[in-house]
Write a protein that holds these residues in place. Structure first.
Motif, PDB file in Angstrom:
ATOM      1  N   LEU A 143      -7.598  20.035 -21.840  1.00  0.00           N
ATOM      2  CA  LEU A 143      -7.201  18.627 -21.716  1.00  0.00           C
ATOM      3  C   LEU A 143      -6.126  18.275 -22.736  1.00  0.00           C
ATOM      4  O   LEU A 143      -5.175  17.542 -22.424  1.00  0.00           O
ATOM      5  CB  LEU A 143      -8.419  17.716 -21.880  1.00  0.00           C
ATOM      6  N   LEU A 144      -6.262  18.802 -23.940  1.00  0.00           N
ATOM      7  CA  LEU A 144      -5.263  18.537 -24.979  1.00  0.00           C
ATOM      8  C   LEU A 144      -3.893  19.069 -24.559  1.00  0.00           C
ATOM      9  O   LEU A 144      -2.864  18.392 -24.738  1.00  0.00           O
ATOM     10  CB  LEU A 144      -5.685  19.166 -26.306  1.00  0.00           C
ATOM     11  N   ILE A 145      -3.866  20.260 -23.973  1.00  0.00           N
ATOM     12  CA  ILE A 145      -2.590  20.835 -23.530  1.00  0.00           C
ATOM     13  C   ILE A 145      -1.977  19.970 -22.426  1.00  0.00           C
ATOM     14  O   ILE A 145      -0.769  19.720 -22.409  1.00  0.00           O
ATOM     15  CB  ILE A 145      -2.780  22.295 -23.060  1.00  0.00           C
ATOM     16  N   ALA A 146      -2.819  19.476 -21.513  1.00  0.00           N
ATOM     17  CA  ALA A 146      -2.316  18.569 -20.464  1.00  0.00           C
ATOM     18  C   ALA A 146      -1.669  17.342 -21.093  1.00  0.00           C
ATOM     19  O   ALA A 146      -0.586  16.897 -20.682  1.00  0.00           O
ATOM     20  CB  ALA A 146      -3.457  18.156 -19.538  1.00  0.00           C
ATOM     21  N   GLN A 147      -2.339  16.795 -22.120  1.00  0.00           N
ATOM     22  CA  GLN A 147      -1.811  15.602 -22.804  1.00  0.00           C
ATOM     23  C   GLN A 147      -0.519  15.933 -23.555  1.00  0.00           C
ATOM     24  O   GLN A 147       0.445  15.171 -23.527  1.00  0.00           O
ATOM     25  CB  GLN A 147      -2.891  15.060 -23.762  1.00  0.00           C
ATOM     26  N   GLN A 148      -0.492  17.096 -24.210  1.00  0.00           N
ATOM     27  CA  GLN A 148       0.704  17.501 -24.964  1.00  0.00           C
ATOM     28  C   GLN A 148       1.895  17.726 -24.036  1.00  0.00           C
ATOM     29  O   GLN A 148       3.029  17.379 -24.369  1.00  0.00           O
ATOM     30  CB  GLN A 148       0.413  18.768 -25.772  1.00  0.00           C
ATOM     31  N   LEU A 149       1.628  18.311 -22.866  1.00  0.00           N
ATOM     32  CA  LEU A 149       2.710  18.535 -21.900  1.00  0.00           C
ATOM     33  C   LEU A 149       3.307  17.199 -21.453  1.00  0.00           C
ATOM     34  O   LEU A 149       4.525  17.057 -21.353  1.00  0.00           O
ATOM     35  CB  LEU A 149       2.179  19.300 -20.679  1.00  0.00           C
ATOM     36  N   SER A 150       2.454  16.215 -21.202  1.00  0.00           N
ATOM     37  CA  SER A 150       2.949  14.916 -20.731  1.00  0.00           C
ATOM     38  C   SER A 150       3.741  14.194 -21.811  1.00  0.00           C
ATOM     39  O   SER A 150       4.657  13.435 -21.514  1.00  0.00           O
ATOM     40  CB  SER A 150       1.786  14.038 -20.260  1.00  0.00           C
ATOM     41  N   LYS A 151       3.397  14.427 -23.072  1.00  0.00           N
ATOM     42  CA  LYS A 151       4.071  13.757 -24.192  1.00  0.00           C
ATOM     43  C   LYS A 151       5.258  14.558 -24.722  1.00  0.00           C
ATOM     44  O   LYS A 151       5.996  14.065 -25.592  1.00  0.00           O
ATOM     45  CB  LYS A 151       3.081  13.533 -25.351  1.00  0.00           C
ATOM     46  N   GLY A 152       5.413  15.803 -24.248  1.00  0.00           N
ATOM     47  CA  GLY A 152       6.499  16.641 -24.758  1.00  0.00           C
ATOM     48  C   GLY A 152       6.321  16.982 -26.224  1.00  0.00           C
ATOM     49  O   GLY A 152       7.288  17.021 -26.992  1.00  0.00           O
ATOM     50  N   VAL A 153       5.068  17.234 -26.634  1.00  0.00           N
ATOM     51  CA  VAL A 153       4.747  17.482 -28.044  1.00  0.00           C
ATOM     52  C   VAL A 153       5.385  18.778 -28.555  1.00  0.00           C
ATOM     53  O   VAL A 153       5.739  18.892 -29.716  1.00  0.00           O
ATOM     54  CB  VAL A 153       3.209  17.533 -28.235  1.00  0.00           C
ATOM     55  N   PHE A 154       5.517  19.778 -27.671  1.00  0.00           N
ATOM     56  CA  PHE A 154       6.081  21.053 -28.119  1.00  0.00           C
ATOM     57  C   PHE A 154       7.170  21.498 -27.142  1.00  0.00           C
ATOM     58  O   PHE A 154       7.193  21.089 -25.984  1.00  0.00           O
ATOM     59  CB  PHE A 154       4.999  22.129 -28.246  1.00  0.00           C
ATOM     60  N   ASP A 155       8.066  22.343 -27.628  1.00  0.00           N
ATOM     61  CA  ASP A 155       9.151  22.873 -26.800  1.00  0.00           C
ATOM     62  C   ASP A 155       8.613  24.074 -26.029  1.00  0.00           C
ATOM     63  O   ASP A 155       8.357  25.132 -26.603  1.00  0.00           O
ATOM     64  CB  ASP A 155      10.339  23.279 -27.684  1.00  0.00           C
ATOM     65  N   LEU A 156       8.444  23.904 -24.724  1.00  0.00           N
ATOM     66  CA  LEU A 156       7.834  24.950 -23.909  1.00  0.00           C
ATOM     67  C   LEU A 156       8.621  26.253 -23.964  1.00  0.00           C
ATOM     68  O   LEU A 156       8.045  27.345 -23.963  1.00  0.00           O
ATOM     69  CB  LEU A 156       7.731  24.499 -22.446  1.00  0.00           C
ATOM     70  N   THR A 157       9.941  26.131 -24.031  1.00  0.00           N
ATOM     71  CA  THR A 157      10.776  27.336 -24.001  1.00  0.00           C
ATOM     72  C   THR A 157      10.683  28.130 -25.293  1.00  0.00           C
ATOM     73  O   THR A 157      11.036  29.305 -25.328  1.00  0.00           O
ATOM     74  CB  THR A 157      12.250  26.975 -23.728  1.00  0.00           C
ATOM     75  N   LEU A 158      10.207  27.469 -26.369  1.00  0.00           N
ATOM     76  CA  LEU A 158      10.080  28.169 -27.659  1.00  0.00           C
ATOM     77  C   LEU A 158       8.651  28.640 -27.932  1.00  0.00           C
ATOM     78  O   LEU A 158       8.400  29.293 -28.943  1.00  0.00           O
ATOM     79  CB  LEU A 158      10.536  27.245 -28.801  1.00  0.00           C
ATOM     80  N   GLU A 159       7.717  28.298 -27.062  1.00  0.00           N
ATOM     81  CA  GLU A 159       6.334  28.721 -27.258  1.00  0.00           C
ATOM     82  C   GLU A 159       6.267  30.243 -27.061  1.00  0.00           C
ATOM     83  O   GLU A 159       6.575  30.754 -25.979  1.00  0.00           O
ATOM     84  CB  GLU A 159       5.412  28.023 -26.256  1.00  0.00           C
ATOM     85  N   PRO A 160       5.893  30.991 -28.094  1.00  0.00           N
ATOM     86  CA  PRO A 160       5.951  32.459 -27.991  1.00  0.00           C
ATOM     87  C   PRO A 160       4.861  33.019 -27.070  1.00  0.00           C
ATOM     88  O   PRO A 160       3.833  32.381 -26.846  1.00  0.00           O
ATOM     89  CB  PRO A 160       5.732  32.923 -29.432  1.00  0.00           C
ATOM     90  N   HIS A 161       5.114  34.213 -26.557  1.00  0.00           N
ATOM     91  CA  HIS A 161       4.054  34.915 -25.841  1.00  0.00           C
ATOM     92  C   HIS A 161       2.964  35.274 -26.853  1.00  0.00           C
ATOM     93  O   HIS A 161       3.265  35.660 -27.980  1.00  0.00           O
ATOM     94  CB  HIS A 161       4.571  36.233 -25.237  1.00  0.00           C
ATOM     95  N   PRO A 162       1.696  35.142 -26.489  1.00  0.00           N
ATOM     96  CA  PRO A 162       0.641  35.603 -27.405  1.00  0.00           C
ATOM     97  C   PRO A 162       0.723  37.126 -27.558  1.00  0.00           C
ATOM     98  O   PRO A 162       1.298  37.814 -26.713  1.00  0.00           O
ATOM     99  CB  PRO A 162      -0.656  35.199 -26.693  1.00  0.00           C
ATOM    100  N   GLN A 163       0.161  37.639 -28.652  1.00  0.00           N
ATOM    101  CA  GLN A 163       0.233  39.079 -28.891  1.00  0.00           C
ATOM    102  C   GLN A 163      -0.713  39.848 -27.970  1.00  0.00           C
ATOM    103  O   GLN A 163      -0.388  40.927 -27.504  1.00  0.00           O
ATOM    104  CB  GLN A 163      -0.103  39.391 -30.351  1.00  0.00           C
ATOM    105  N   ARG A 164      -1.900  39.284 -27.743  1.00  0.00           N
ATOM    106  CA  ARG A 164      -2.844  39.889 -26.795  1.00  0.00           C
ATOM    107  C   ARG A 164      -3.722  38.786 -26.232  1.00  0.00           C
ATOM    108  O   ARG A 164      -3.735  37.664 -26.744  1.00  0.00           O
ATOM    109  CB  ARG A 164      -3.677  41.004 -27.457  1.00  0.00           C
TER     110      ARG A 164
END
Length: 615
Positions: free
Chosen positions: A520-541
């Motif tokens: 739910l937090l991620i849904a809220q963050q996406l709507s608010k543009g809290v983070f730059d999606l293109t800069l979110e790194p791939h997780p290591q595993r």
């Protein structure tokens, strides 16, 4: 960004994982052979034949559009919607994370805009009817087996890069990503309900003199037409270049005329004549690497009159195809259908199948689930990384079956005397095949659903007057416990589907509170543009539980959004799945090791799932 910590694997665990990966690799070879066959839609092995015989050329899409503008104002590109997922699924690491939905949508939006900015007119073709048959069931069963192999690989906890490399050819596309709405912003969207979608598309391309068809289906090499065939799987969305099939090269290589190509394709193996049935016949013609040439020789000898074969010739062909075997009773009809399929002439209006169908307007307005339930056609439940071997995240069928039964109860409420069940195409457990089953509809008792005409009405006053009842029905579909919880209506429309999905998962014991909070937090963050999606790194595993959970959430969200569509709720209530795979896995690894209560403040008032009674 958060620092992510991973536990060091013990020597025993490392050995166990190494042994498991070795076993997985041994299973992968046969799976990949099957997949390579299925990935090239259309005529079996034709893609490979074209590659070996120089049947491709490189296309700069922008340059081709500009060249065509010398002869027509807006060169027409027709895009096969089945091929779209291939274009936007090149990042295999992201696919394993469950995809970055909004990044993919933006990528598609930009790609289509660049084509229209260059001057192209875009038309998107979508197949509005599912052909429920043995082939569909076999494909879904094979896909499930392939996903189980990948799940085993994820359980060995390799790095994300190792997993993506290992399963590069077998990772299925994320069909939970819906690109129709993006497409509609940039061109005409056509739903084919009467003819097979490929034939309808080819007829349209020929009639309106299209520049090119964008697809990954080799059937389009068989249709006559001056349009080019651009291969969707090879599109570079940044450089706007791709490979194109050369139809004339195929014709010259085989030494055939256009009127003979439909016969050749039918006997080579297509969706009408399964290749495995034709193997003995093709083997009689000569060695495997010569089969297409020898088949062309055979077709050249067939007596065509006015471009057609008489019945006696068709029966003699089938007798040879099924030499020393019984000719199936449906073979003659399938042969005729296959040859007719490749004709790109517009059919007579009276041949349309929807005449007399009282629900045909539902398809025109894309109410596919409503149409299937009301006409008792199978409601399809395809799976994406659902693991039926374990009940750790619940049983997927038991999670979604009540949702579908209640959705059917709403639609059939005013037609109870006609039917009280819904037909599903689904896999219910690990050992059972995909199959078509019937499930009793669950009818509401404390609330009366509006009749269909009011449910799907686009009249604003009707929509406004029914909104509270529709939202109440949506809550009831999720759980009886929510029927009278009117404060739920304070959840913003964009998050309602997410909260209902999380409530259902929580009620089934499939999800932990912190996992629901994170989604739910991620849904809220996406709507608010809290983070730059293109800069979110791939997780290591990837954490194996988080991997499964990400896809269960997407699958259930998809069905909950279908309910909103059935109820006639506007687009704001059923937006694209608010999920970002990179963010989810990066934060999951932190949240499992830290207390992050302070993060909940922005979503606290929407956490209705905290009090969900587990069933």
């Amino acid at each position: 960004h958060c620092n992510i910590f991973f536990p060091v694997l013990s020597a025993d665990r490392q050995k166990l994982n190494a042994d498991l990966i070795k076993q997985i690799n041994s299973n992968l070879a046969s799976v990949q052979v099957k997949l390579l066959v299925q990935a090239k839609m259309g005529i079996r092995h034709l893609h490979t034949f074209m590659e070996k015989n120089g049947g491709f050329y490189t296309v700069n899409m922008e340059h081709e559009i500009l060249k065509a503008k010398k002869f027509t104002e807006n060169p027409l590109l027709i895009i096969d919607m089945k091929a779209l997922h291939a274009i936007f699924s090149t990042d295999k690491r992201s696919l394993l994370c469950g995809s970055q939905f909004w990044v993919v949508e933006h990528m598609a939006d930009t790609f289509f805009k660049r084509l229209t900015d260059a001057g192209a007119e875009l038309v998107f073709y979508y197949d509005g009817t599912l052909k429920m048959n043995d082939k569909w069931i076999a494909n879904q069963n094979e896909k499930y087996d392939r996903m189980i192999t990948i799940l085993d690989g994820i359980d060995a906890e390799p790095s994300l890069k190792e997993a993506a490399d290992m399963f590069e050819r077998t990772i299925p596309y994320n069909t939970c990503i819906k690109l129709k709405n993006v497409a509609k912003r940039h061109g005409k969207f056509i739903v084919s309900n009467d003819l097979k979608c490929d034939q309808a598309l080819a007829i349209y391309a020929t009639k309106f003199k299209a520049l090119a068809v964008v697809t990954h289906d080799t059937d389009f090499l068989i249709f006559e037409g001056r349009w080019q065939v651009w291969h969707a799987n090879h599109i570079d969305v940044n450089k706007l270049i791709t490979k194109a099939y050369c139809k004339q090269k195929l014709l010259r290589t085989l030494g055939l005329q256009w009127r003979q190509m439909a016969l050749w394709a039918t006997l080579a193996g297509n969706s009408f004549f399964i290749y495995d049935e034709l193997v003995p016949f093709l083997g009689q013609l000569g060695p495997n690497n010569q089969k297409f040439y020898r088949l062309a020789e055979y077709v050249r000898q067939l007596p065509l009159r006015n471009g057609k074969l008489d019945d006696n010739t068709v029966h003699s062909i089938l007798a040879r195809v099924y030499w020393n075997r019984q000719v199936p009773p449906e073979a003659y009809e399938r042969f005729r259908q296959s040859v007719a399929f490749y004709q790109a002439n517009e059919p007579a209006k009276d041949s349309q199948q929807n005449d007399g169908d009282p629900f045909a307007n539902l398809l025109e307005n894309e109410h596919y689930a409503t149409y299937n339930i009301l006409t008792d056609k199978p409601y399809t439940c395809t799976l994406l990384f659902v693991d039926y071997r374990s009940s750790e995240i619940g049983n997927y069928y038991e999670i979604i079956e009540p949702i579908i039964a209640r959705m059917a109860g709403i639609l059939l409420y005013h037609h109870k005397e006609e039917r009280q069940h819904v037909t599903l195409a689904i896999k219910r457990n690990h050992h059972e095949s995909h199959s078509v089953v019937t499930v009793p509809a669950t009818f509401p008792t404390a609330i009366t659903p509006p009749p269909l005409i009011e449910l799907i009405s686009k009249d604003e006053s009707v929509q406004a007057s029914l909104l509270d009842r529709k939202l109440q029905l949506w809550r009831w579909v999720c759980s009886d416990d929510l029927l009278d919880v009117e404060e739920f209506n304070t959840v913003p429309p964009a998050f309602m589907c997410t909260v209902l999905t999380l409530y259902r998962l929580r009620q089934c014991g499939a999800i932990r509170i912190f996992e629901a909070d994170l989604l739910l937090l991620i849904a809220q963050q996406l709507s608010k543009g809290v983070f730059d999606l293109t800069l979110e790194p791939h997780p290591q595993r990837l954490n194996p539980r988080a991997f499964r959970l990400a896809f269960v959430f997407q699958n259930v969200y998809h069905h909950m959004a279908r309910v909103a569509k059935v109820l006639g709720l506007s687009e704001e209530y059923r937006s694209m799945t608010p999920y970002d795979g990179h963010r989810f896995h990066n934060m999951y690894n932190v949240w499992t090791s830290l207390k992050v209560e302070s993060e909940f403040q922005s979503i606290e008032e929407w956490r209705f799932y905290k009090n969900a009674n587990t069933t």
